[in-house]
Design an enzyme around this catalytic site. Sequence first.
Site, short mmCIF file in Angstrom:
data_model
loop_
_atom_site.label_atom_id
_atom_site.label_comp_id
_atom_site.label_asym_id
_atom_site.label_seq_id
_atom_site.Cartn_x
_atom_site.Cartn_y
_atom_site.Cartn_z
N SER A 79 1.18 -0.99 0.18
CA SER A 79 -0.04 -0.08 -0.60
C SER A 79 0.97 1.44 -0.15
O SER A 79 0.73 2.41 1.05
CB SER A 79 -0.70 -0.16 0.99
OG SER A 79 -1.85 -1.48 1.23
N ARG A 85 7.97 6.37 -3.79
CA ARG A 85 8.63 6.53 -2.07
C ARG A 85 7.51 5.99 -1.85
O ARG A 85 6.48 6.15 -1.66
CB ARG A 85 8.22 8.78 -2.28
CG ARG A 85 6.81 8.89 -2.82
CD ARG A 85 6.26 9.87 -2.66
NE ARG A 85 4.76 10.38 -2.62
CZ ARG A 85 4.14 10.00 -3.69
NH1 ARG A 85 4.37 10.24 -4.70
NH2 ARG A 85 2.67 9.77 -4.08
N ASP A 98 -3.76 -0.71 -1.42
CA ASP A 98 -4.88 -1.43 -0.78
C ASP A 98 -6.41 -0.67 -1.25
O ASP A 98 -7.31 -1.28 -1.48
CB ASP A 98 -4.84 -0.91 0.55
CG ASP A 98 -4.16 0.20 0.61
OD1 ASP A 98 -3.89 0.97 -0.62
OD2 ASP A 98 -4.46 0.10 1.57
C1 GLC Z 1 -0.97 6.78 1.69
C2 GLC Z 1 0.07 4.85 0.46
C3 GLC Z 1 -1.36 5.03 -0.66
C4 GLC Z 1 -2.26 3.79 0.43
C5 GLC Z 1 -2.75 4.90 0.93
C6 GLC Z 1 -3.31 4.10 2.21
O1 GLC Z 1 -1.26 7.16 0.72
O2 GLC Z 1 0.95 6.07 -0.59
O3 GLC Z 1 -0.33 3.78 -1.85
O4 GLC Z 1 -3.24 3.37 -0.82
O5 GLC Z 1 -1.59 5.05 1.67
O6 GLC Z 1 -3.01 3.45 2.83
#
Ligand code: GLC
Length: 492
Positions: free
Chosen positions: A158, A173, A211
């Site tokens: 995620s 990142r 996610d």
């Molecule tokens: C952050 C991550 C993203 C993820 C979100 C929720 O924004 O960069 O990829 O979907 O958190 O977990």
Amino acid sequence: MVGLGPRKPPSRKGSMAGVPKDLLDQINRLEELFTVPQEKLKQITEHFKAELTKGLTVEGGSIPMNPTWCMGFPTGYETGTFLALDMGGTNLRVCEISLPEEKGEFDIIQSKYRMPEELKTGTAQELWDYVADCLQQFIEYHHEGEELGRLPLGFTFSYPASQDYIDHGVLQRWTKGFDIDGVEGKDVVPPFEAALAERGVPIKLTALVNDTTGTLIASAYTDDQMKIGCIFGTGCNAAYMEDCGSVPKLAHMKLDPKLHMAINCEWGAFDNEHKVLPRTPYDIIIDKESPRPGQQAFEKMIAGLYLGEIFRLVLADLHGNPDVCIFEGQDIGKLKKAYSLDASFLAAIEEDPFENLSETADLFANKLSLTATQPELELCRRLAELIGTRAARLSACGVAAICKKKGWESCHVGADGSVFNKYPHFKARGAVALREILGWTGRKDPIEILPAEDGSGVGAALIAALTLKRVREGQNAGIRDPEAMLKGCGGK
Ligand code: GLC
């Protein structure tokens, strides 16, 4: 809970009667700072919509709008057995999901492993070794002595990853407080697969999943009105299904413009250039002191990771302000510690059912060793409401922007995450904001944000299933090595 009974949420203006003028002035100032009026919501939404479109172009914009190679919704009739691995912030979860013949049904077994705090700032090798060890343990425990083919795995990672292939992804990142050296800018899959191979774990990574994409697909599996998947948790983000023809940056792939592709917006990065979001001095400090200043501007005003910190910064500021000096003469050592309060602290304040805010007083005493006067407690309660309300209202701008971009006038939005599930009134406040932005007056809201199905478990498994299915059918867009993917996974 016993006592005086529940108080009327969300705001209790009447109970400010005993609050002295200097604190009332501060409360008014905070209200000014943290309230996002209807007109501002609309302005943010319009800019958001333009940024979504920009992110899909070749030049790109501040929102990455990552193509995911998850190409279409499930029918509900997917079948098979799949693994799902979820590398979230606090836990590592491994699931085995069986999709039976019956439409929209699933069975799931799962194990959770704690994500040691040191791993988040450790080395890449330590991270992948730990993840592979957990998977190995899971397989040994649940399939001891069985002759297994290779089990297909959907890996929910995620974080923003740009994906040329569904089973590869370069981490753009770290977000959400992770800071592991030597992973950013690299493909996360090869070292992960190497750690599995070293241990002889019979798993084939079939899909790398965000996610939000998992949430979108899992929710659509049981509700065909679901059009957007959102996470409001430690981080904040959304995914939706786009037509390939509307994604100029994929033009070189020569895909049929009518094909579908889930887009992981990575909208946490919205307005990194600070054009529309009403940032307060406290938001500016959060950003400056974060591991990655200048990034995730939107997320830093909404996500669970930051809500407690915003609150803490305001209180520390008011203590140091000689005109107000809350917690006067007390040792604020604990309050001075960055990230010592999380969103659950604010949630507990907002949930205090007592007129005299006695639970809030206990929270301050236990957690921060501070004695708060009645007016100070009133200020804290109002501040929690303001921060929680702002988060919910800003979130609604993202949802409204996607719906406007796609011209969707009615749909369901599947949402998950600790803030969505546990923060008091978050859902209702978000719904009010959507109504304000989209100008609904009727009794039933045409766009509803509803609790999602398990995205990082069932959703990731479904994406693995959908991927294998399309590879078997010869639809190989975004598949690096179709033969290797099918080998041992029940393919020919
Ligand atoms: C952050 C991550 C993203 C993820 C979100 C929720 O924004 O960069 O990829 O979907 O958190 O977990």
